[in-house]
Design a protein around this motif. Sequence first.
Motif, PDB file in Angstrom:
ATOM      1  N   MET A 103       0.846  -1.163   0.000  1.00 19.26           N
ATOM      2  CA  MET A 103       0.000   0.000   0.000  1.00 19.26           C
ATOM      3  C   MET A 103       0.898   1.236   0.000  1.00 19.26           C
ATOM      4  O   MET A 103       1.364   1.662   1.044  1.00 19.26           O
ATOM      5  N   PRO A 104       1.165   1.805  -1.175  1.00 21.79           N
ATOM      6  CA  PRO A 104       2.017   2.993  -1.240  1.00 21.79           C
ATOM      7  C   PRO A 104       1.362   4.207  -0.569  1.00 21.79           C
ATOM      8  O   PRO A 104       0.256   4.601  -0.926  1.00 21.79           O
ATOM      9  N   VAL A 105       2.058   4.772   0.394  1.00 17.39           N
ATOM     10  CA  VAL A 105       1.598   5.996   1.058  1.00 17.39           C
ATOM     11  C   VAL A 105       2.189   7.169   0.296  1.00 17.39           C
ATOM     12  O   VAL A 105       3.403   7.256   0.116  1.00 17.39           O
ATOM     13  N   VAL A 106       1.322   8.064  -0.156  1.00 18.75           N
ATOM     14  CA  VAL A 106       1.773   9.223  -0.924  1.00 18.75           C
ATOM     15  C   VAL A 106       2.222  10.324   0.036  1.00 18.75           C
ATOM     16  O   VAL A 106       3.267  10.937  -0.148  1.00 18.75           O
ATOM     17  N   PHE A 107       1.423  10.576   1.083  1.00 19.10           N
ATOM     18  CA  PHE A 107       1.791  11.537   2.117  1.00 19.10           C
ATOM     19  C   PHE A 107       0.859  11.367   3.310  1.00 19.10           C
ATOM     20  O   PHE A 107      -0.129  10.631   3.244  1.00 19.10           O
ATOM     21  N   ARG A 108       1.206  12.044   4.385  1.00 19.62           N
ATOM     22  CA  ARG A 108       0.385  12.069   5.590  1.00 19.62           C
ATOM     23  C   ARG A 108       0.119  13.523   5.964  1.00 19.62           C
ATOM     24  O   ARG A 108       0.997  14.367   5.813  1.00 19.62           O
ATOM     25  N   VAL A 109      -1.084  13.780   6.432  1.00 24.95           N
ATOM     26  CA  VAL A 109      -1.455  15.094   6.939  1.00 24.95           C
ATOM     27  C   VAL A 109      -2.233  14.871   8.220  1.00 24.95           C
ATOM     28  O   VAL A 109      -3.195  14.086   8.235  1.00 24.95           O
ATOM     29  N   ASP A 110      -1.815  15.563   9.263  1.00 23.83           N
ATOM     30  CA  ASP A 110      -2.426  15.381  10.580  1.00 23.83           C
ATOM     31  C   ASP A 110      -2.390  13.891  10.916  1.00 23.83           C
ATOM     32  O   ASP A 110      -1.339  13.294  10.857  1.00 23.83           O
ATOM     33  N   ASP A 111      -3.526  13.322  11.215  1.00 23.00           N
ATOM     34  CA  ASP A 111      -3.560  11.904  11.574  1.00 23.00           C
ATOM     35  C   ASP A 111      -4.049  11.031  10.420  1.00 23.00           C
ATOM     36  O   ASP A 111      -4.441   9.886  10.622  1.00 23.00           O
ATOM     37  N   CYS A 112      -4.008  11.546   9.196  1.00 19.18           N
ATOM     38  CA  CYS A 112      -4.539  10.833   8.036  1.00 19.18           C
ATOM     39  C   CYS A 112      -3.419  10.385   7.092  1.00 19.18           C
ATOM     40  O   CYS A 112      -2.474  11.119   6.837  1.00 19.18           O
ATOM     41  N   ARG A 113      -3.595   9.179   6.562  1.00 18.40           N
ATOM     42  CA  ARG A 113      -2.666   8.599   5.587  1.00 18.40           C
ATOM     43  C   ARG A 113      -3.352   8.642   4.220  1.00 18.40           C
ATOM     44  O   ARG A 113      -4.474   8.162   4.053  1.00 18.40           O
ATOM     45  N   PHE A 114      -2.700   9.234   3.238  1.00 14.48           N
ATOM     46  CA  PHE A 114      -3.198   9.313   1.869  1.00 14.48           C
ATOM     47  C   PHE A 114      -2.446   8.266   1.060  1.00 14.48           C
ATOM     48  O   PHE A 114      -1.220   8.332   0.945  1.00 14.48           O
ATOM     49  N   HIS A 115      -3.161   7.289   0.544  1.00 22.83           N
ATOM     50  CA  HIS A 115      -2.507   6.153  -0.093  1.00 22.83           C
ATOM     51  C   HIS A 115      -3.383   5.562  -1.194  1.00 22.83           C
ATOM     52  O   HIS A 115      -4.538   5.937  -1.356  1.00 22.83           O
ATOM     53  N   PHE A 116      -2.795   4.640  -1.931  1.00 27.59           N
ATOM     54  CA  PHE A 116      -3.562   3.801  -2.846  1.00 27.59           C
ATOM     55  C   PHE A 116      -3.077   2.380  -2.646  1.00 27.59           C
ATOM     56  O   PHE A 116      -2.101   2.139  -1.923  1.00 27.59           O
ATOM     57  N   PHE A 117      -3.771   1.442  -3.227  1.00 26.89           N
ATOM     58  CA  PHE A 117      -3.406   0.038  -3.089  1.00 26.89           C
ATOM     59  C   PHE A 117      -2.611  -0.421  -4.301  1.00 26.89           C
ATOM     60  O   PHE A 117      -2.829   0.056  -5.422  1.00 26.89           O
ATOM     61  N   ALA A 118      -1.672  -1.328  -4.085  1.00 24.51           N
ATOM     62  CA  ALA A 118      -0.834  -1.826  -5.173  1.00 24.51           C
ATOM     63  C   ALA A 118      -1.650  -2.581  -6.217  1.00 24.51           C
ATOM     64  O   ALA A 118      -1.299  -2.591  -7.391  1.00 24.51           O
ATOM     65  N   ASN A 119      -2.745  -3.202  -5.805  1.00 27.29           N
ATOM     66  CA  ASN A 119      -3.618  -3.912  -6.729  1.00 27.29           C
ATOM     67  C   ASN A 119      -4.928  -3.136  -6.810  1.00 27.29           C
ATOM     68  O   ASN A 119      -5.833  -3.359  -6.021  1.00 27.29           O
ATOM     69  N   GLU A 120      -5.031  -2.229  -7.745  1.00 21.81           N
ATOM     70  CA  GLU A 120      -6.208  -1.360  -7.852  1.00 21.81           C
ATOM     71  C   GLU A 120      -7.201  -1.849  -8.904  1.00 21.81           C
ATOM     72  O   GLU A 120      -7.781  -1.071  -9.636  1.00 21.81           O
ATOM     73  N   GLY A 121      -7.401  -3.156  -8.952  1.00 25.86           N
ATOM     74  CA  GLY A 121      -8.413  -3.720  -9.838  1.00 25.86           C
ATOM     75  C   GLY A 121      -7.859  -4.160 -11.172  1.00 25.86           C
ATOM     76  O   GLY A 121      -6.754  -3.812 -11.559  1.00 25.86           O
ATOM     77  N   ASP A 122      -8.640  -4.959 -11.867  1.00 24.69           N
ATOM     78  CA  ASP A 122      -8.263  -5.456 -13.182  1.00 24.69           C
ATOM     79  C   ASP A 122      -9.501  -5.428 -14.057  1.00 24.69           C
ATOM     80  O   ASP A 122     -10.361  -6.290 -13.895  1.00 24.69           O
ATOM     81  N   PRO A 123      -9.682  -4.463 -14.935  1.00 21.50           N
ATOM     82  CA  PRO A 123      -8.694  -3.425 -15.243  1.00 21.50           C
ATOM     83  C   PRO A 123      -8.563  -2.420 -14.095  1.00 21.50           C
ATOM     84  O   PRO A 123      -9.462  -2.286 -13.278  1.00 21.50           O
ATOM     85  N   ARG A 124      -7.416  -1.751 -14.067  1.00 21.59           N
ATOM     86  CA  ARG A 124      -7.133  -0.788 -13.007  1.00 21.59           C
ATOM     87  C   ARG A 124      -8.150   0.344 -13.016  1.00 21.59           C
ATOM     88  O   ARG A 124      -8.535   0.857 -14.060  1.00 21.59           O
ATOM     89  N   GLU A 125      -8.598   0.720 -11.833  1.00 24.06           N
ATOM     90  CA  GLU A 125      -9.516   1.849 -11.701  1.00 24.06           C
ATOM     91  C   GLU A 125      -8.802   3.144 -12.087  1.00 24.06           C
ATOM     92  O   GLU A 125      -7.570   3.210 -12.033  1.00 24.06           O
ATOM     93  N   PRO A 126      -9.576   4.188 -12.448  1.00 22.20           N
ATOM     94  CA  PRO A 126      -8.956   5.490 -12.722  1.00 22.20           C
ATOM     95  C   PRO A 126      -8.239   6.033 -11.478  1.00 22.20           C
ATOM     96  O   PRO A 126      -8.464   5.558 -10.361  1.00 22.20           O
ATOM     97  N   VAL A 127      -7.413   7.045 -11.689  1.00 28.88           N
ATOM     98  CA  VAL A 127      -6.617   7.624 -10.606  1.00 28.88           C
ATOM     99  C   VAL A 127      -7.528   8.085  -9.467  1.00 28.88           C
ATOM    100  O   VAL A 127      -8.512   8.784  -9.681  1.00 28.88           O
TER     101      VAL A 127
END
Length: 80
Positions: free
Chosen positions: A1-25
């Motif tokens: 699960m790649p974490v892009v950044f953190r702000v306050d107590d929140c983690r902003f991330h996406f999952f390495a397996n985002e569907g097949d076909p992959r979902e939009p950004v």
Amino acid sequence: MPVVFRVDDCRFHFFANEGDPREPVHIHVARSGADAKFWLYPDVELAYNRGFDARRIKRLRDIVEARRDEIEDAWNDFFA
């Protein structure tokens, strides 16, 4: 699960397996007891919310809008 950044107590991330076909950004936002998902295009839009109050969702949306390019760059770098 790649974490892009953190702000306050929140983690902003996406999952390495985002569907097949992959979902939009998009980006997931999580903290203890709550998570949400935002689509980035064509406009930043809340996909779902589990546990954040309306004020926090507004703040999270503002953060995603302000950092949309950073999120998209991280997505493209990871899935390239």
